[in-house]
Design an enzyme around this catalytic site. Sequence first.
Site, PDB file in Angstrom:
ATOM      1  N   GLU A 244       0.813  -1.207   0.000  1.00  0.00           N
ATOM      2  CA  GLU A 244       0.000   0.000   0.000  1.00  0.00           C
ATOM      3  C   GLU A 244       0.849   1.260   0.000  1.00  0.00           C
ATOM      4  O   GLU A 244       1.959   1.291   0.512  1.00  0.00           O
ATOM      5  CB  GLU A 244      -0.902   0.002   1.245  1.00  0.00           C
ATOM      6  CG  GLU A 244      -1.933  -1.106   1.188  1.00  0.00           C
ATOM      7  CD  GLU A 244      -2.778  -1.235   2.445  1.00  0.00           C
ATOM      8  OE1 GLU A 244      -3.950  -1.579   2.311  1.00  0.00           O
ATOM      9  OE2 GLU A 244      -2.273  -1.007   3.552  1.00  0.00           O
TER      10      GLU A 244
ATOM     11  N   CYS B  98      -1.288   5.657  10.409  1.00  0.00           N
ATOM     12  CA  CYS B  98      -0.057   4.972  10.819  1.00  0.00           C
ATOM     13  C   CYS B  98      -0.389   3.642  11.465  1.00  0.00           C
ATOM     14  O   CYS B  98      -1.225   3.572  12.353  1.00  0.00           O
ATOM     15  CB  CYS B  98       0.673   5.752  11.902  1.00  0.00           C
ATOM     16  SG  CYS B  98       1.206   7.349  11.442  1.00  0.00           S
TER      17      CYS B  98
ATOM     18  N   CYS C 245       6.412  -7.244   7.220  1.00  0.00           N
ATOM     19  CA  CYS C 245       7.569  -6.757   7.995  1.00  0.00           C
ATOM     20  C   CYS C 245       8.095  -7.912   8.827  1.00  0.00           C
ATOM     21  O   CYS C 245       7.307  -8.701   9.354  1.00  0.00           O
ATOM     22  CB  CYS C 245       7.125  -5.596   8.901  1.00  0.00           C
ATOM     23  SG  CYS C 245       8.501  -4.759   9.725  1.00  0.00           S
TER      24      CYS C 245
ATOM     25  N   CYS D 292       6.348  -5.126  15.996  1.00  0.00           N
ATOM     26  CA  CYS D 292       6.013  -4.158  17.034  1.00  0.00           C
ATOM     27  C   CYS D 292       4.562  -4.435  17.452  1.00  0.00           C
ATOM     28  O   CYS D 292       3.698  -4.635  16.585  1.00  0.00           O
ATOM     29  CB  CYS D 292       6.212  -2.746  16.507  1.00  0.00           C
ATOM     30  SG  CYS D 292       7.899  -2.501  15.906  1.00  0.00           S
TER      31      CYS D 292
ATOM     32  N   CYS E 270       1.485  -2.447  15.995  1.00  0.00           N
ATOM     33  CA  CYS E 270       1.458  -2.166  14.554  1.00  0.00           C
ATOM     34  C   CYS E 270       0.773  -3.285  13.792  1.00  0.00           C
ATOM     35  O   CYS E 270       1.145  -4.461  13.931  1.00  0.00           O
ATOM     36  CB  CYS E 270       2.895  -1.992  14.047  1.00  0.00           C
ATOM     37  SG  CYS E 270       2.998  -1.815  12.258  1.00  0.00           S
TER      38      CYS E 270
ATOM     39  N   CYS F 277       3.230   8.496   1.739  1.00  0.00           N
ATOM     40  CA  CYS F 277       3.780   7.508   2.663  1.00  0.00           C
ATOM     41  C   CYS F 277       4.051   6.241   1.849  1.00  0.00           C
ATOM     42  O   CYS F 277       3.137   5.626   1.307  1.00  0.00           O
ATOM     43  CB  CYS F 277       2.753   7.268   3.770  1.00  0.00           C
ATOM     44  SG  CYS F 277       3.313   6.113   5.005  1.00  0.00           S
TER      45      CYS F 277
HETATM   46  N1  SAH Z   1       9.027   0.352  10.006  1.00  0.00           N
HETATM   47  C1  SAH Z   1       9.326   1.725  10.149  1.00  0.00           C
HETATM   48  C2  SAH Z   1       8.452   2.600   9.298  1.00  0.00           C
HETATM   49  C3  SAH Z   1       6.993   2.258   9.178  1.00  0.00           C
HETATM   50  S1  SAH Z   1       5.944   2.517  10.537  1.00  0.00           S
HETATM   51  C4  SAH Z   1       9.238   2.128  11.585  1.00  0.00           C
HETATM   52  O1  SAH Z   1       8.788   1.340  12.394  1.00  0.00           O
HETATM   53  O2  SAH Z   1       9.682   3.235  11.909  1.00  0.00           O
HETATM   54  C5  SAH Z   1       5.644   4.279  10.615  1.00  0.00           C
HETATM   55  C6  SAH Z   1       5.324   4.772  12.030  1.00  0.00           C
HETATM   56  O3  SAH Z   1       3.996   4.393  12.456  1.00  0.00           O
HETATM   57  C7  SAH Z   1       6.271   4.207  13.066  1.00  0.00           C
HETATM   58  O4  SAH Z   1       6.683   5.180  13.974  1.00  0.00           O
HETATM   59  C8  SAH Z   1       5.404   3.189  13.741  1.00  0.00           C
HETATM   60  O5  SAH Z   1       5.894   2.858  14.994  1.00  0.00           O
HETATM   61  C9  SAH Z   1       4.069   3.895  13.778  1.00  0.00           C
HETATM   62  N2  SAH Z   1       2.944   3.004  14.069  1.00  0.00           N
HETATM   63  C10 SAH Z   1       2.851   1.677  13.832  1.00  0.00           C
HETATM   64  N3  SAH Z   1       1.649   1.207  14.246  1.00  0.00           N
HETATM   65  C11 SAH Z   1       0.963   2.259  14.751  1.00  0.00           C
HETATM   66  C12 SAH Z   1      -0.353   2.405  15.292  1.00  0.00           C
HETATM   67  N4  SAH Z   1      -1.192   1.383  15.378  1.00  0.00           N
HETATM   68  N5  SAH Z   1      -0.740   3.632  15.688  1.00  0.00           N
HETATM   69  C13 SAH Z   1       0.093   4.693  15.556  1.00  0.00           C
HETATM   70  N6  SAH Z   1       1.342   4.613  15.036  1.00  0.00           N
HETATM   71  C14 SAH Z   1       1.787   3.398  14.634  1.00  0.00           C
HETATM   72 FE1  SF4 Z   2       7.556  -3.155  11.086  1.00  0.00          FE
HETATM   73 FE2  SF4 Z   2       5.371  -1.926  12.021  1.00  0.00          FE
HETATM   74 FE3  SF4 Z   2       7.499  -2.222  13.623  1.00  0.00          FE
HETATM   75 FE4  SF4 Z   2       7.618  -0.478  11.577  1.00  0.00          FE
HETATM   76  S1  SF4 Z   2       6.244  -0.350  13.359  1.00  0.00           S
HETATM   77  S2  SF4 Z   2       9.176  -2.005  12.156  1.00  0.00           S
HETATM   78  S3  SF4 Z   2       6.349  -1.589  10.048  1.00  0.00           S
HETATM   79  S4  SF4 Z   2       6.232  -3.889  12.768  1.00  0.00           S
END
Ligand code: SAH
Ligand code: SF4
Length: 417
Positions: free
Chosen positions: A122, A390, A142, A146, A149, A135
């Site tokens: 996406e 995000c 991935c 996290c 996420c 974005c």
């Molecule tokens: N993988 C990279 C970039 C993609 S995520 C990273 O982790 O930095 C982009 C941002 O969105 C990151 O800061 C991530 O931690 C945040 N993010 C992920 N899941 C989220 C959620 N459910 N609500 C708000 N921010 C989130």
């Molecule tokens: Fe991967 Fe989501 Fe963690 Fe970014 S925030 S490193 S996309 S699992």
Amino acid sequence: MADTSLMQIPGHIDPLPVPRDITPRADGRVDLIGLPRKRIAELFEAAGLDAKAAKLRSRQVYHWLYHRGVTDFEAMTDIAKTMRPWLTERFVIGRPEIVLAQHSEDGTRKWLLRTDDGHEFEAVFIPDADRGTLCVSSQVGCTLNCRFCHTGTMRLVRNLTAGEIVGQVMLARDALGEWPRGGGTMAGLDDDEDEGSYTADGRLLTNIVMMGMGEPLYNFDNVRDALKLVMDGDGLALSKRRITLSTSGVVPMMARAGEEIGVNLAVSLHAVSKDVRDEIVPINRKYGLDELLAACAAYPGASNARRITFEYVMLKDKNDSDADAHELVRLLKQYKLPAKVNLIPFNPWPGAIYECSTPERVRRFSEIVFEAGISAPVRTPRGRDIDAACGQLKTAAQKLSRAELDRLAEEKQAALG
Ligand code: SAH
Ligand code: SF4
């Protein structure tokens, strides 16, 4: 037109098992998108042009591909008419296939895209009053997970190629109708209107963030190669100051990112103690907070004029106390970081185990950081109604049947006119 189905492209068989930068297609043609000028010249030479002609043609084609955004060799008006079919027989100008284009009520747009080998990913466009941010995804899924996420619940399917990464930007420019117009000659050769950088004036797409699906520093080479095409003045010509790469903290790759790419850095910090960060950003077990902050302090190019963004997702009763805010300030000061903090209200998704902090808590947290002299704006969630915010990106398309997807795509197409 010649039968190209069995045509071989000589000269691209690597003597060493290095990853290929070109994807062989069933019809034998090569997709040029994602390739640098030099590689295009090599392919032209391997296909029969002499070295001088290959160099000249590659310069012309490169300009048309990345600066003008044309998708058909016939539109390359400074290339001889007889030469264009030669190109068409051997090469293609690809774009990721659009499976579904969605429009949020707040103007955010999300594209569900598909690679040639059938994987979905996406890209999201977020318009604001003074800027428009795309974005961009770097991986399908991935490897990291996290806990907050949604993308992290997918397994890694594969890295996106440089072509698929730069293709997201090109596709957004297609959709927004934002390719520079002009007389159709190469840069430097009496072109009329758009030399130099692609500026923000009146444009919709002004900024890029590598914050879509995936961890960009786990797909370093392809992300670097794609961003080079985006930053090149004769390519998409977007300034590196308008590009931000977000990492969850792949410490060993951070210095190289600064040196070889040189874009703005964002770090997904999200917690200030080992225990909490180990839990919510598991890569912390490998590269801890101290290592991460030291790598930030050493990031090439960071300065007060180009501060590092620390992203901090606000999770109720997990990382959002006054003490957490004070500790955040202390850490940023300890490492003398030119920092700004971006507070992200947690965006929920089905099955998530966290809740978003209350608005009062977010405000208080922000105030504490502000009072210590560090900017800490709260990011407004965008495109939540189409799961484009995000952490909400996860290709759920497979849940819909092919027929449903086709119908949705048709409806969207009709709605967009
Ligand atoms: N993988 C990279 C970039 C993609 S995520 C990273 O982790 O930095 C982009 C941002 O969105 C990151 O800061 C991530 O931690 C945040 N993010 C992920 N899941 C989220 C959620 N459910 N609500 C708000 N921010 C989130
Ligand atoms: Fe991967 Fe989501 Fe963690 Fe970014 S925030 S490193 S996309 S699992």
